[in-house]
Design an enzyme around this catalytic site. Structure first.
Site, PDB file in Angstrom:
ATOM      1  N   LYS A  22      -8.231 -11.331  12.269  1.00 16.39           N
ATOM      2  CA  LYS A  22      -8.105 -12.032  10.878  1.00 16.39           C
ATOM      3  C   LYS A  22      -6.597 -11.783  10.148  1.00 16.39           C
ATOM      4  O   LYS A  22      -6.062 -12.498   9.717  1.00 16.39           O
ATOM      5  CB  LYS A  22      -9.281 -11.762   9.941  1.00 16.39           C
ATOM      6  CG  LYS A  22      -8.898 -12.407   8.554  1.00 16.39           C
ATOM      7  CD  LYS A  22     -10.157 -11.900   7.600  1.00 16.39           C
ATOM      8  CE  LYS A  22      -9.918 -11.838   6.103  1.00 16.39           C
ATOM      9  NZ  LYS A  22      -9.521 -10.873   5.417  1.00 16.39           N
ATOM     10  N   ASN A  23      -6.568 -10.498   9.819  1.00 15.20           N
ATOM     11  CA  ASN A  23      -5.567 -10.112   8.977  1.00 15.20           C
ATOM     12  C   ASN A  23      -4.281 -10.159   9.677  1.00 15.20           C
ATOM     13  O   ASN A  23      -3.177 -10.267   8.989  1.00 15.20           O
ATOM     14  CB  ASN A  23      -5.804  -8.586   8.268  1.00 15.20           C
ATOM     15  CG  ASN A  23      -6.925  -8.925   7.208  1.00 15.20           C
ATOM     16  OD1 ASN A  23      -7.348  -9.931   6.793  1.00 15.20           O
ATOM     17  ND2 ASN A  23      -7.463  -7.589   6.817  1.00 15.20           N
ATOM     18  N   CYS A 117     -11.105 -11.458  -1.917  1.00 13.45           N
ATOM     19  CA  CYS A 117     -12.433 -10.624  -2.373  1.00 13.45           C
ATOM     20  C   CYS A 117     -12.215  -9.742  -3.930  1.00 13.45           C
ATOM     21  O   CYS A 117     -11.292  -9.235  -3.823  1.00 13.45           O
ATOM     22  CB  CYS A 117     -12.788  -9.541  -0.997  1.00 13.45           C
ATOM     23  SG  CYS A 117     -13.549 -10.403   0.268  1.00 13.45           S
ATOM     24  N   ARG A 122      -5.834  -6.232  -7.673  1.00  8.87           N
ATOM     25  CA  ARG A 122      -5.041  -6.546  -6.636  1.00  8.87           C
ATOM     26  C   ARG A 122      -3.561  -6.774  -6.858  1.00  8.87           C
ATOM     27  O   ARG A 122      -3.353  -8.042  -6.693  1.00  8.87           O
ATOM     28  CB  ARG A 122      -5.605  -7.343  -5.570  1.00  8.87           C
ATOM     29  CG  ARG A 122      -7.095  -6.839  -5.179  1.00  8.87           C
ATOM     30  CD  ARG A 122      -7.515  -7.726  -4.070  1.00  8.87           C
ATOM     31  NE  ARG A 122      -7.035  -7.729  -2.824  1.00  8.87           N
ATOM     32  CZ  ARG A 122      -7.672  -8.037  -1.545  1.00  8.87           C
ATOM     33  NH1 ARG A 122      -8.597  -8.798  -1.719  1.00  8.87           N
ATOM     34  NH2 ARG A 122      -7.081  -7.783  -0.522  1.00  8.87           N
ATOM     35  N   PRO A 123      -2.772  -5.872  -7.617  1.00 14.26           N
ATOM     36  CA  PRO A 123      -1.433  -6.194  -8.017  1.00 14.26           C
ATOM     37  C   PRO A 123      -0.720  -6.479  -6.781  1.00 14.26           C
ATOM     38  O   PRO A 123      -0.635  -6.202  -5.505  1.00 14.26           O
ATOM     39  CB  PRO A 123      -1.142  -4.660  -8.569  1.00 14.26           C
ATOM     40  CG  PRO A 123      -1.612  -4.001  -8.064  1.00 14.26           C
ATOM     41  CD  PRO A 123      -3.080  -4.303  -7.443  1.00 14.26           C
ATOM     42  N   ASP A 125       3.020  -5.980  -7.255  1.00 12.27           N
ATOM     43  CA  ASP A 125       4.252  -5.447  -7.976  1.00 12.27           C
ATOM     44  C   ASP A 125       5.238  -4.995  -6.759  1.00 12.27           C
ATOM     45  O   ASP A 125       6.437  -5.164  -6.731  1.00 12.27           O
ATOM     46  CB  ASP A 125       3.728  -4.431  -8.967  1.00 12.27           C
ATOM     47  CG  ASP A 125       2.944  -3.256  -8.293  1.00 12.27           C
ATOM     48  OD1 ASP A 125       1.939  -3.501  -7.986  1.00 12.27           O
ATOM     49  OD2 ASP A 125       3.508  -2.099  -8.170  1.00 12.27           O
ATOM     50  N   GLN A 126       4.643  -4.505  -5.554  1.00 14.56           N
ATOM     51  CA  GLN A 126       5.427  -4.007  -4.491  1.00 14.56           C
ATOM     52  C   GLN A 126       5.844  -5.137  -3.765  1.00 14.56           C
ATOM     53  O   GLN A 126       7.195  -5.038  -3.229  1.00 14.56           O
ATOM     54  CB  GLN A 126       4.630  -3.184  -3.740  1.00 14.56           C
ATOM     55  CG  GLN A 126       4.287  -1.958  -4.290  1.00 14.56           C
ATOM     56  CD  GLN A 126       5.234  -1.045  -5.078  1.00 14.56           C
ATOM     57  OE1 GLN A 126       6.290  -0.489  -4.309  1.00 14.56           O
ATOM     58  NE2 GLN A 126       5.103  -0.806  -6.119  1.00 14.56           N
ATOM     59  N   ASP A 305     -11.694  -1.474   5.197  1.00 14.06           N
ATOM     60  CA  ASP A 305     -12.443  -2.729   5.675  1.00 14.06           C
ATOM     61  C   ASP A 305     -13.749  -2.560   6.369  1.00 14.06           C
ATOM     62  O   ASP A 305     -14.540  -3.594   6.520  1.00 14.06           O
ATOM     63  CB  ASP A 305     -11.813  -3.843   6.243  1.00 14.06           C
ATOM     64  CG  ASP A 305     -10.425  -4.087   5.315  1.00 14.06           C
ATOM     65  OD1 ASP A 305     -10.451  -4.007   4.377  1.00 14.06           O
ATOM     66  OD2 ASP A 305      -9.304  -4.695   5.894  1.00 14.06           O
ATOM     67  N   ILE A 327      -8.759   3.362  -1.119  1.00 18.33           N
ATOM     68  CA  ILE A 327      -7.676   2.203  -1.455  1.00 18.33           C
ATOM     69  C   ILE A 327      -8.148   1.241  -2.323  1.00 18.33           C
ATOM     70  O   ILE A 327      -7.514   0.835  -3.120  1.00 18.33           O
ATOM     71  CB  ILE A 327      -8.095   1.381  -0.113  1.00 18.33           C
ATOM     72  CG1 ILE A 327      -7.629   2.227   1.195  1.00 18.33           C
ATOM     73  CG2 ILE A 327      -6.820   0.308  -0.028  1.00 18.33           C
ATOM     74  CD1 ILE A 327      -6.301   2.733   1.569  1.00 18.33           C
ATOM     75  N   ARG A 397     -15.625 -16.116   6.208  1.00 15.59           N
ATOM     76  CA  ARG A 397     -14.164 -16.074   5.562  1.00 15.59           C
ATOM     77  C   ARG A 397     -13.636 -15.164   6.737  1.00 15.59           C
ATOM     78  O   ARG A 397     -12.412 -15.554   6.964  1.00 15.59           O
ATOM     79  CB  ARG A 397     -13.739 -15.458   4.464  1.00 15.59           C
ATOM     80  CG  ARG A 397     -14.102 -16.635   3.250  1.00 15.59           C
ATOM     81  CD  ARG A 397     -13.607 -16.121   1.741  1.00 15.59           C
ATOM     82  NE  ARG A 397     -12.384 -15.426   2.148  1.00 15.59           N
ATOM     83  CZ  ARG A 397     -12.050 -14.107   1.685  1.00 15.59           C
ATOM     84  NH1 ARG A 397     -12.840 -13.355   0.939  1.00 15.59           N
ATOM     85  NH2 ARG A 397     -10.970 -13.303   1.848  1.00 15.59           N
TER      86      ARG A 397
HETATM   87  N1  EPU Z   1      -1.071  -2.245  -4.111  1.00 11.46           N
HETATM   88  C1  EPU Z   1      -0.221  -2.179  -5.215  1.00 11.46           C
HETATM   89  N2  EPU Z   1       0.787  -2.925  -5.541  1.00 11.46           N
HETATM   90  C2  EPU Z   1       1.122  -3.866  -4.419  1.00 11.46           C
HETATM   91  C3  EPU Z   1       0.088  -3.943  -3.445  1.00 11.46           C
HETATM   92  C4  EPU Z   1      -0.737  -3.241  -3.281  1.00 11.46           C
HETATM   93  O1  EPU Z   1      -0.570  -1.023  -6.171  1.00 11.46           O
HETATM   94  O2  EPU Z   1       2.074  -4.518  -4.873  1.00 11.46           O
HETATM   95  C5  EPU Z   1      -2.266  -1.293  -3.902  1.00 11.46           C
HETATM   96  C6  EPU Z   1      -3.423  -1.953  -3.921  1.00 11.46           C
HETATM   97  O3  EPU Z   1      -3.950  -2.129  -5.317  1.00 11.46           O
HETATM   98  C7  EPU Z   1      -4.327  -1.118  -3.206  1.00 11.46           C
HETATM   99  C8  EPU Z   1      -3.556  -0.607  -1.915  1.00 11.46           C
HETATM  100  O4  EPU Z   1      -2.119  -0.775  -2.660  1.00 11.46           O
HETATM  101  O5  EPU Z   1      -4.932   0.001  -3.960  1.00 11.46           O
HETATM  102  C9  EPU Z   1      -3.553  -1.291  -0.665  1.00 11.46           C
HETATM  103  O6  EPU Z   1      -3.355  -2.504  -0.867  1.00 11.46           O
HETATM  104  P1  EPU Z   1      -2.810  -3.368   0.250  1.00 11.46           P
HETATM  105  O7  EPU Z   1      -1.531  -4.268  -0.193  1.00 11.46           O
HETATM  106  O8  EPU Z   1      -2.485  -2.639   1.382  1.00 11.46           O
HETATM  107  O9  EPU Z   1      -3.650  -4.580   0.409  1.00 11.46           O
HETATM  108  P2  EPU Z   1      -3.733  -6.084   0.660  1.00 11.46           P
HETATM  109  O10 EPU Z   1      -2.465  -6.483   1.541  1.00 11.46           O
HETATM  110  O11 EPU Z   1      -3.841  -6.825  -0.349  1.00 11.46           O
HETATM  111  C10 EPU Z   1      -4.826  -6.045   3.042  1.00 11.46           C
HETATM  112  C11 EPU Z   1      -5.908  -6.870   3.679  1.00 11.46           C
HETATM  113  C12 EPU Z   1      -7.274  -5.843   2.916  1.00 11.46           C
HETATM  114  C13 EPU Z   1      -7.363  -4.533   3.351  1.00 11.46           C
HETATM  115  C14 EPU Z   1      -6.041  -3.970   2.956  1.00 11.46           C
HETATM  116  C15 EPU Z   1      -5.969  -2.503   3.027  1.00 11.46           C
HETATM  117  C16 EPU Z   1      -5.154  -8.803   4.254  1.00 11.46           C
HETATM  118  C17 EPU Z   1      -5.507 -10.441   4.066  1.00 11.46           C
HETATM  119  N3  EPU Z   1      -5.904  -8.053   3.374  1.00 11.46           N
HETATM  120  O12 EPU Z   1      -4.987  -6.278   1.667  1.00 11.46           O
HETATM  121  O13 EPU Z   1      -8.284  -6.744   3.925  1.00 11.46           O
HETATM  122  O14 EPU Z   1      -8.306  -4.183   2.977  1.00 11.46           O
HETATM  123  O15 EPU Z   1      -4.880  -4.658   3.311  1.00 11.46           O
HETATM  124  O16 EPU Z   1      -6.055  -2.337   4.468  1.00 11.46           O
HETATM  125  O17 EPU Z   1      -4.616  -8.491   4.965  1.00 11.46           O
HETATM  126  C18 EPU Z   1     -10.522  -7.442   4.270  1.00 11.46           C
HETATM  127  O18 EPU Z   1     -10.332  -7.970   5.443  1.00 11.46           O
HETATM  128  O19 EPU Z   1     -11.880  -7.446   4.000  1.00 11.46           O
HETATM  129  C19 EPU Z   1      -9.447  -7.079   3.458  1.00 11.46           C
HETATM  130  C20 EPU Z   1      -9.822  -6.919   2.002  1.00 11.46           C
END
Ligand code: EPU
Length: 420
Positions: A22-23, A117, A122-123, A125-126, A305, A327, A397
């Site tokens: 999925k991801n 979810c 879920r910022p 900023d990066q 996950d 996380i 989903r």
């Molecule tokens: N974070 C920041 N700033 C940012 C981005 C992230 O502070 O700009 C923080 C988040 O708050 C979190 C950490 O960094 O604490 C990791 O977030 P990440 O950006 O890695 O997560 P994501 O890209 O939003 C993806 C998966 C999630 C999975 C996470 C971690 C997708 C669509 N989603 O989310 O998958 O939990 O990586 O591996 O790829 C799921 O499939 O159930 C799911 C939630």
């Protein structure tokens, strides 16, 4: 609305095939927008609602899409809109990859802020830091992320946190930037490597995916390609945990055992037997497990996950288990649902303390998010009596045909309309 009705307490036996990740798929579909020539022919696409949602969004931008059973052909040469603002965009997290892809190809995009979810703040900023470093102006206005650049110019970007989304999004934009972009402190998940491989098949020049540093040498244009998405590490991990929890012998086909090492290690520690064999894994368990401690971490650590499914297993494992969720700040919403089934769990902040009980008992519970939903299905499978899992749109989903796969393993599970 549907629900899953499970008559639990049966061991699982048999083999099932794991679908595409999925991801990875939800990043690869937006990445296809970067092709200004030829079509992308993408295979091993999971049949899940997040994928269908993205297909509709991409179509709304003017791409031509042909959807097959587990494949999709995307012609993005006809794209005529950089404004993604449909209900679908708001519904899902991965719609944020449209920002990087559209910015890379058209140097501008307007994309509604993503949903996803409810597992904590879920910022993005990066992501924004990366786009700005490449030379884009980024505004958040009326609930939209608006990005625009005259030119994108390669540079060094050091991420403050390890982020899957930011790594992929900035990599997407950098593929068509001028010069070299170096991304440091990046995520190393298997789907990062898969997206980089897909982009390289389109003509990008990306090295280092899977390590802490990714180097992108910008190219002038990208074109369509044929590609097959990697197997889903999280779907596989979920079925491994289900098999270990219920007892029995389950063979999972079409997987990459290397991606599952942290999950296998914890299952072995809990008393499960894991046998690797090429692109298959067999999970053998007598259902008598012992508690283990888990700390979720970025890859190659234990994935957040599968933390929720694993916490279900630990509710019936002997002794005390401690889970630290490092996380997401709010990924224990399923705990109250597990407690309705007799689990003994105490949550303190980002830590859950689980004292194993002899058995769970069937109840009416709900899927509070995608992986929580999988956790509740596993709880239903191991519980005595009948469990009804509500709000299964969350499960749809991300898990293709979940009830069919469990049925194939001998589970008594059916999908029924909530009005029945
Ligand atoms: N974070 C920041 N700033 C940012 C981005 C992230 O502070 O700009 C923080 C988040 O708050 C979190 C950490 O960094 O604490 C990791 O977030 P990440 O950006 O890695 O997560 P994501 O890209 O939003 C993806 C998966 C999630 C999975 C996470 C971690 C997708 C669509 N989603 O989310 O998958 O939990 O990586 O591996 O790829 C799921 O499939 O159930 C799911 C939630």
């Amino acid at each position: 609305m549907d629900k899953l009705v499970i008559n639990g307490g049966k061991p699982l036996f048999g083999s099932i095939e794991i679908n595409g990740a999925k991801n990875a798929a939800v990043a690869i579909l937006p990445a296809a927008i970067l092709a200004s020539k030829n079509v992308c022919n993408i295979d091993n696409i999971p049949n899940i609602e997040d994928v269908h949602c993205l297909e509709r969004i991409i179509e709304s931008l003017g791409c031509k899409i042909e959807v097959g059973k587990n494949s999709v052909v995307i012609d993005s040469t006809t794209i005529n809109n950089v404004n993604a603002n449909t209900e679908d965009v708001r519904k899902m997290r991965a719609s944020y990859y449209l920002i990087g892809a559209l910015l890379g190809r058209f140097k501008k995009a307007r994309v509604e802020l993503p949903g996803g979810c409810p597992i904590g703040v879920r910022p993005i900023d990066q992501h924004i830091k990366g786009f700005e470093a490449l030379g884009a102006k980024v505004d958040i206005t009326h609930g939209c992320v608006v990005v625009e650049a005259d030119r994108l110019i390669g540079t060094n970007i050091f991420f403050d946190v390890v982020s899957v989304g930011a790594t992929i999004n900035v990599m997407l934009a950098a593929t068509l930037a001028e010069g070299v972009t170096t991304l440091e402190n990046v995520a190393k998940e298997p789907h990062i490597v898969d997206v980089a491989n897909f982009l390289n098949s389109m003509g990008a020049n990306i090295k280092g995916a899977g390590t802490d540093v990714i180097r992108v040498v910008g190219v002038k244009e990208l074109q369509g390609c044929s590609y097959s998405v990697i197997p889903d590490q999280i779907e596989a991990g979920t079925y491994m945990i289900a098999a270990a929890s219920c007892g029995g012998e389950v063979r999972l086909e079409n997987i990459i055992p290397k991606h599952l090492e942290s999950i296998s290690a914890k299952l072995i520690e809990s008393g499960t037997e894991i046998i690797e064999d090429g692109d298959c894994i067999t999970v053998k368990s007598n259902g008598k497990l012992k508690g283990v401690n888990i700390k979720t971490q970025p890859y190659p650590g234990f994935p957040t996950d599968v933390q929720q499914p694993m916490s279900t297993l630990l509710t019936v494992a002997k002794g005390r288990s401690i889970i630290s969720e490092s996380i997401w700040e709010s990924r224990f919403k399923h705990v109250d649902e597990l407690k309705k089934m007799g689990a003994n769990i105490k949550v303190e902040g980002r830590t859950a303390i689980i004292d194993g009980v002899d058995k769970l008992t069937g109840a009416v519970v709900k899927a509070t998010d995608l992986r929580a939903g999988a956790a509740m299905v596993i709880a239903g499978l191991i519980a005595d009596g009948v469990t009804e899992v509500l709000s299964i749109e969350h499960i749809d989903r991300g898990y293709p045909n979940i009830e069919d796969k469990f049925k194939a393993l001998g589970a008594d599970i059916k999908r029924v309309s909530c009005s029945e």
